[in-house]
Design a protein around this motif. Structure first.
Motif, PDB file in Angstrom:
ATOM      1  N   ASN A   1       0.821  -1.205   0.000  1.00  0.00           N
ATOM      2  CA  ASN A   1       0.000   0.000   0.000  1.00  0.00           C
ATOM      3  C   ASN A   1       0.858   1.258   0.000  1.00  0.00           C
ATOM      4  O   ASN A   1       0.635   2.194  -0.783  1.00  0.00           O
ATOM      5  N   PHE A   2       1.881   1.292   0.876  1.00  0.00           N
ATOM      6  CA  PHE A   2       2.770   2.445   0.931  1.00  0.00           C
ATOM      7  C   PHE A   2       3.503   2.630  -0.393  1.00  0.00           C
ATOM      8  O   PHE A   2       3.638   3.760  -0.891  1.00  0.00           O
ATOM      9  N   ALA A   3       3.992   1.534  -0.971  1.00  0.00           N
ATOM     10  CA  ALA A   3       4.758   1.618  -2.214  1.00  0.00           C
ATOM     11  C   ALA A   3       3.911   2.159  -3.364  1.00  0.00           C
ATOM     12  O   ALA A   3       4.364   3.008  -4.139  1.00  0.00           O
ATOM     13  N   ARG A   4       2.673   1.668  -3.482  1.00  0.00           N
ATOM     14  CA  ARG A   4       1.825   2.079  -4.601  1.00  0.00           C
ATOM     15  C   ARG A   4       1.300   3.502  -4.447  1.00  0.00           C
ATOM     16  O   ARG A   4       1.098   4.201  -5.435  1.00  0.00           O
ATOM     17  N   HIS A   5       1.063   3.919  -3.208  1.00  0.00           N
ATOM     18  CA  HIS A   5       0.497   5.244  -2.987  1.00  0.00           C
ATOM     19  C   HIS A   5       1.558   6.331  -2.874  1.00  0.00           C
ATOM     20  O   HIS A   5       1.246   7.516  -3.043  1.00  0.00           O
ATOM     21  N   ASP A   6       2.794   5.967  -2.558  1.00  0.00           N
ATOM     22  CA  ASP A   6       3.857   6.968  -2.474  1.00  0.00           C
ATOM     23  C   ASP A   6       5.169   6.343  -2.932  1.00  0.00           C
ATOM     24  O   ASP A   6       5.993   5.929  -2.118  1.00  0.00           O
ATOM     25  N   PRO A   7       5.391   6.238  -4.241  1.00  0.00           N
ATOM     26  CA  PRO A   7       6.595   5.573  -4.742  1.00  0.00           C
ATOM     27  C   PRO A   7       7.883   6.311  -4.413  1.00  0.00           C
ATOM     28  O   PRO A   7       8.967   5.763  -4.606  1.00  0.00           O
ATOM     29  N   PHE A   8       7.763   7.553  -3.917  1.00  0.00           N
ATOM     30  CA  PHE A   8       8.964   8.312  -3.587  1.00  0.00           C
ATOM     31  C   PHE A   8       9.485   8.003  -2.182  1.00  0.00           C
ATOM     32  O   PHE A   8      10.520   8.520  -1.770  1.00  0.00           O
ATOM     33  N   LEU A   9       8.768   7.179  -1.442  1.00  0.00           N
ATOM     34  CA  LEU A   9       9.285   6.723  -0.155  1.00  0.00           C
ATOM     35  C   LEU A   9      10.489   5.817  -0.376  1.00  0.00           C
ATOM     36  O   LEU A   9      10.529   5.034  -1.320  1.00  0.00           O
ATOM     37  N   LYS A  10      11.451   5.908   0.511  1.00  0.00           N
ATOM     38  CA  LYS A  10      12.600   5.013   0.451  1.00  0.00           C
ATOM     39  C   LYS A  10      12.264   3.706   1.156  1.00  0.00           C
ATOM     40  O   LYS A  10      11.324   3.632   1.954  1.00  0.00           O
ATOM     41  N   ILE A  11      13.055   2.664   0.870  1.00  0.00           N
ATOM     42  CA  ILE A  11      12.866   1.370   1.528  1.00  0.00           C
ATOM     43  C   ILE A  11      12.920   1.535   3.042  1.00  0.00           C
ATOM     44  O   ILE A  11      12.101   0.969   3.783  1.00  0.00           O
ATOM     45  N   SER A  12      13.855   2.345   3.518  1.00  0.00           N
ATOM     46  CA  SER A  12      13.995   2.561   4.963  1.00  0.00           C
ATOM     47  C   SER A  12      12.774   3.271   5.544  1.00  0.00           C
ATOM     48  O   SER A  12      12.364   2.998   6.681  1.00  0.00           O
ATOM     49  N   ASP A  13      12.172   4.193   4.757  1.00  0.00           N
ATOM     50  CA  ASP A  13      10.971   4.893   5.227  1.00  0.00           C
ATOM     51  C   ASP A  13       9.811   3.909   5.404  1.00  0.00           C
ATOM     52  O   ASP A  13       9.078   3.962   6.392  1.00  0.00           O
ATOM     53  N   ILE A  14       9.632   3.033   4.410  1.00  0.00           N
ATOM     54  CA  ILE A  14       8.545   2.058   4.486  1.00  0.00           C
ATOM     55  C   ILE A  14       8.755   1.109   5.661  1.00  0.00           C
ATOM     56  O   ILE A  14       7.813   0.790   6.396  1.00  0.00           O
ATOM     57  N   SER A  15       9.995   0.641   5.856  1.00  0.00           N
ATOM     58  CA  SER A  15      10.261  -0.291   6.957  1.00  0.00           C
ATOM     59  C   SER A  15       9.970   0.344   8.311  1.00  0.00           C
ATOM     60  O   SER A  15       9.459  -0.317   9.218  1.00  0.00           O
ATOM     61  N   GLU A  16      10.263   1.645   8.449  1.00  0.00           N
ATOM     62  CA  GLU A  16       9.970   2.336   9.713  1.00  0.00           C
ATOM     63  C   GLU A  16       8.473   2.440   9.945  1.00  0.00           C
ATOM     64  O   GLU A  16       7.998   2.229  11.066  1.00  0.00           O
ATOM     65  N   ARG A  17       7.715   2.750   8.903  1.00  0.00           N
ATOM     66  CA  ARG A  17       6.267   2.902   9.049  1.00  0.00           C
ATOM     67  C   ARG A  17       5.583   1.565   9.352  1.00  0.00           C
ATOM     68  O   ARG A  17       4.587   1.521  10.070  1.00  0.00           O
ATOM     69  N   VAL A  18       6.113   0.482   8.790  1.00  0.00           N
ATOM     70  CA  VAL A  18       5.500  -0.831   8.989  1.00  0.00           C
ATOM     71  C   VAL A  18       6.116  -1.544  10.204  1.00  0.00           C
ATOM     72  O   VAL A  18       5.620  -2.592  10.619  1.00  0.00           O
ATOM     73  N   GLU A  19       7.193  -0.949  10.737  1.00  0.00           N
ATOM     74  CA  GLU A  19       7.900  -1.530  11.880  1.00  0.00           C
ATOM     75  C   GLU A  19       8.448  -2.917  11.544  1.00  0.00           C
ATOM     76  O   GLU A  19       8.169  -3.915  12.206  1.00  0.00           O
ATOM     77  N   THR A  20       9.220  -2.942  10.467  1.00  0.00           N
ATOM     78  CA  THR A  20       9.888  -4.174  10.052  1.00  0.00           C
ATOM     79  C   THR A  20      11.265  -3.809   9.519  1.00  0.00           C
ATOM     80  O   THR A  20      11.716  -2.663   9.662  1.00  0.00           O
TER      81      THR A  20
END
Length: 226
Positions: free
Chosen positions: A14-33
């Motif tokens: 969901n994060f990747a498709r809705h905001d492709p400008f997020l970095k991998i590290s940003d997504i991992s922090e938001r999902v806590e993984t």
């Protein structure tokens, strides 16, 4: 369904498709993984952040070139539609004299900033995007230099979740700053487009777009009412 109710895998996608400008590290922090788990999930889902970013960039180019057939919207089209579209460096400036009653900081430590970026076709400037918004007081030039889009300033909400209001278009004379940035004569004609940026019905910024009037044309749909 709330984000918290989604599985970690669903949240990552969901994060990747809705905001492709997020970095991998940003997504991992938001999902806590971990970043490794994020890469695994995206790979299994055949999702490439780079491909999504390129798709977004192509859509923006098509909008500027008037290739989207949407007769219900006024559009600003480039007179020169062939050439490589690119963006210049992002510039940051603190603002002291801007008055807009709807904008307010979310915490006392935020300050008002103006962030600008020149838009070019074949290395020639045709427009300048400017966003005025409240940001953390510790923001600096280094932290914004890698932005792919100024809309990334608004974080995880992403470009697809921003709403806009009151797009007001005016013809003005370029001041010394705009004359320099757009490489046009002092007091030359420019087209200014201003709109308010919202997230969840809350005004978070004011966007100004300045175009060299000799490089663009305004296309209005349907009947013109004066």
């Amino acid at each position: 369904m709330q984000v918290e109710e989604l599985t970690k895998k669903e949240q990552i996608i969901n994060f990747a498709r809705h905001d492709p400008f997020l970095k991998i590290s940003d997504i991992s922090e938001r999902v806590e993984t971990t970043p490794r788990y994020v890469r695994t999930i995206l790979s299994e889902a055949n999702i490439s952040l780079m491909d999504l970013r390129e798709k977004y960039a192509r859509n923006m180019e098509q909008r500027l070139e008037g290739k989207h057939d949407d007769l219900q919207k006024a559009t600003i089209q480039l007179l020169k539609q062939d050439g490589e579209i690119a963006a210049g460096d992002v510039q940051l400036q603190q603002v002291d004299d801007f008055e807009f009653g709807e904008l307010a900081p979310t915490n006392p430590e935020e300050e008002l900033y103006k962030i600008v970026q020149v838009r070019m076709v074949d290395q020639k400037a045709y427009g300048l995007q400017e966003i005025i918004t409240y940001l953390s007081s510790d923001i600096n030039q280094d932290r914004i230099c890698d932005l792919n889009s100024l809309y990334e300033l608004f974080g995880s909400k992403g470009v697809n979740n921003l709403k806009f209001r009151n797009n007001v278009i005016q013809v003005e004379r370029a001041n010394s700053f705009l004359s320099c940035q757009l490489d046009i004569e002092a007091n030359g004609p420019i087209v200014k487009s201003q709109r308010v940026i919202f997230i969840d019905k809350i005004p978070v910024g004011v966007e100004n777009y300045y175009f060299d009037a000799n490089s663009v044309q305004l296309v209005l749909p349907g009947e013109l009412v004066v």
